[in-house]
Design an enzyme around this catalytic site. Structure first.
Site, PDB file in Angstrom:
ATOM      1  CB  SER A   1      20.259   3.018 -57.211  1.00 50.40           C
ATOM      2  OG  SER A   1      19.005   3.649 -57.074  1.00 50.40           O
ATOM      3  CE  LYS A   2      18.708  -1.231 -63.906  1.00 47.89           C
ATOM      4  NZ  LYS A   2      18.833  -0.704 -65.011  1.00 47.89           N
ATOM      5  NE  ARG A   3      16.210   5.177 -55.094  1.00 44.59           N
ATOM      6  CZ  ARG A   3      16.376   6.437 -54.748  1.00 44.59           C
ATOM      7  NH1 ARG A   3      15.502   7.343 -55.119  1.00 44.59           N
ATOM      8  NH2 ARG A   3      17.414   6.794 -54.018  1.00 44.59           N
TER       9      ARG A   3
ATOM     10  N   GLY B   1      17.018   5.792 -63.106  1.00 46.00           N
ATOM     11  CA  GLY B   1      16.933   5.675 -64.562  1.00 46.00           C
ATOM     12  C   GLY B   1      17.838   4.584 -65.053  1.00 46.00           C
TER      13      GLY B   1
ATOM     14  CD  GLU C   1      18.663  -0.333 -68.270  1.00 50.54           C
ATOM     15  OE1 GLU C   1      17.651  -0.067 -67.635  1.00 50.54           O
ATOM     16  OE2 GLU C   1      19.809  -0.396 -67.750  1.00 50.54           O
TER      17      GLU C   1
END
Ligand code: GLU
Length: 491
Positions: A254-256, A258, A264
């Site tokens: 998930s996003k957390r 990275g 990005e």
């Protein structure tokens, strides 16, 4: 080489290109290039609620940045367009109607309230959850009443419940599903837009897609697709479902953990070759321990047999490692091109950059290349090359371990004298000779002269080689900085 291989990458423009999507695109592209087939970009934009306006531009820009081009699709054209599903609505409607005529699909007038109620009841009963075929056998009158009621109908596929659906996956082998687990899913929504399943199958058929290679989150959809192919009497493509990405150390990504979009990574200063290589090896291997591939080399080697089925955990250290490798493989000019925007952002170079400043940047590149792990680091690593004046160095840094104030002063004041005498070209060999003889004269080790000097000219204890650094800074700036440092020591 010419072949019948036609593969596609079929993103929905619901967000920026995800690294998982990028891997899917890369594998399809490699397979097409390897076989001499065609790689098609198709935009699955039928979900109007999730549509993100700049997603399409991002997807195309991110693919191009990675080096992926497409033979057919947006901006490329092709004989099988439109490559936007939103421009093919009539086709989907026509084939949905055809299935109704053949008794393989039916119109459903159930309201969303009814469906919601049904789902609640089914969930409470802890049994099978799905559409209860309330509208399966509507009579002519009931259909007419439905039409007049104002409720917008959908078209549902009639699942042949009694059978089992089996298909072969090139990566996983045979996969089988009981049809009784599937419900009569919607083909055409009440707004006339198709669902993913219908549009995907119709397009793959009419675009003559030979191999469907996609993430394995689509496996549960595949039996529905196979049933649709059978209902239409069309030949199935070959399926290959790619292994899922896991977070570093396992678990759902998930996003957390990275960055998840190509954009990005690009913004963080990763090089396209590094991200390409990183994604290439997430699920595929060349059969030996080689790790570094250009796009062309990867295309030559690529084969589906070497894709593994088991989930792959991401290792961002590996990406950093690839990135360092790619940075070191760049020529000074190319590297300067990547670094320039970061230096401009930091205010160290102006935008547009005058040619003579760019040349200077190119000159600095070989000095820092070895130590650069990512492009944005250039700002911290090399700011002192681009500044006219640096902040006064700390006194403590100017007196290295095992030296005292007096020795540092001697080293720096001696340096001013000997460097002043070096010709203004500031040739590295001349600098070396001058400074080494200074050390000998002062009875200091070479390093005892170089260390305070390094801090004086850069403000830091680690720099590229001292002579190259002095040369790149130039006589005037060097003398001024050393004199400033002497003043700090004298305070
Ligand atoms: N539109 C689907 C996606 O966003 C395509 C899945 C497929 O390749 O069939 O991933």
């Amino acid at each position: 080489m010419c072949s019948d291989v036609r593969v596609r990458f079929a993103p929905s423009p619901t967000g920026y290109l995800h690294i998982g999507g990028a891997r899917t695109a890369i594998y399809n592209w490699l397979f097409a290039r390897h076989t001499g087939g065609k790689f098609i970009l198709r935009i699955e934009d039928t979900d109007r609620n999730r549509f993100v306006p700049d997603a399409l531009q991002d997807i195309m820009a991110s693919l191009r940045w990675l080096g992926i081009d497409w033979d057919e699709g947006p901006e490329a054209g092709g004989d099988y367009g439109s490559y936007f599903q939103s421009e093919r609505l009539e086709l989907y409607q026509k084939y949905a109607e055809e299935l109704i005529r053949e008794g393989k699909a039916y119109r459903c007038y159930c309201t969303s309230e009814r469906l919601e109620q049904l789902r609640k009841e089914q969930e409470a009963a802890k049994g099978w959850v799905g559409y209860d075929r309330h509208c399966l056998n509507l009579t002519e009158q009931e259909l007419q009443a439905g039409k007049e009621s104002g409720v917008k109908s959908v078209i549902r596929f009639k699942i042949p419940r009694e059978n089992r659906t089996v298909f072969r996956d090139l990566i996983r082998g045979e996969l089988g599903f009981e049809n009784s687990t599937l419900d009569d899913f919607v083909l055409l929504k009440s707004d006339g837009f198709p669902t993913y399943h219908l549009a995907n199958v119709i397009d793959d058929h009419f675009m003559k897609i030979s191999h469907v290679m996609r993430g394995d989150e689509w496996i549960p959809s595949t039996p529905r697709h196979v049933l649709l192919y059978q209902a239409f009497g069309w030949e199935l493509p070959q399926y290959a479902h790619l292994p899922i990405f896991l977070a570093p150390g396992g678990g759902k990504l998930s996003k957390r953990h990275g960055a998840t979009s190509v954009r990005e990574y690009r913004e963080k200063g990763y090089l396209p070759g590094a991200l390409f290589n990183f994604l290439l090896l997430l699920g595929w291997n060349p059969g030996d321990d080689r790790e570094l591939f250009t796009l062309q080399a990867a295309a030559e080697e690529f084969s589906m047999e070497r894709i593994n089925a088991s989930p792959v955990a991401l290792s961002f250290e590996k990406l950093d490692w690839f990135n360092g490798l790619y940075i070191r493989s760049l020529g000074p000019e190319e590297l300067a091109g990547y670094c320039l925007p970061y230096l401009q952002q930091a205010g160290l170079l102006v935008d547009p950059c005058p040619e003579e400043r760019f040349r200077y940047l190119v000159q600095v590149m070989p000095l820092v290349r070895e130590r650069l792990k990512s492009i944005p680091e250039i700002v911290n690593l090399a700011d002192f090359f681009f500044l006219e004046e640096i902040p006064a160095p700390q006194k403590a840094l100017l007196i290295p371990k095992k030296m005292d104030l007096n020795q540092s002063l001697q080293a720096l004041e001696g340096s001013v004298d000997v460097l002043r005498a070096v010709s203004s070209e500031f040739k590295e060999t001349d600098l070396e000779e001058a400074l080494r003889s200074l050390a000998a004269k002062l009875g200091l080790q070479d390093g005892q002269v170089f260390m305070p000097l390094r801090v004086a000219i850069s403000g830091r204890t680690a720099t590229p080689g001292i002579f190259e650094t002095l040369h790149a800074l130039g006589k005037e700036r060097v003398l001024r900085r050393i004199q400033n440092a002497v003043e700090v020591l004298r305070q």
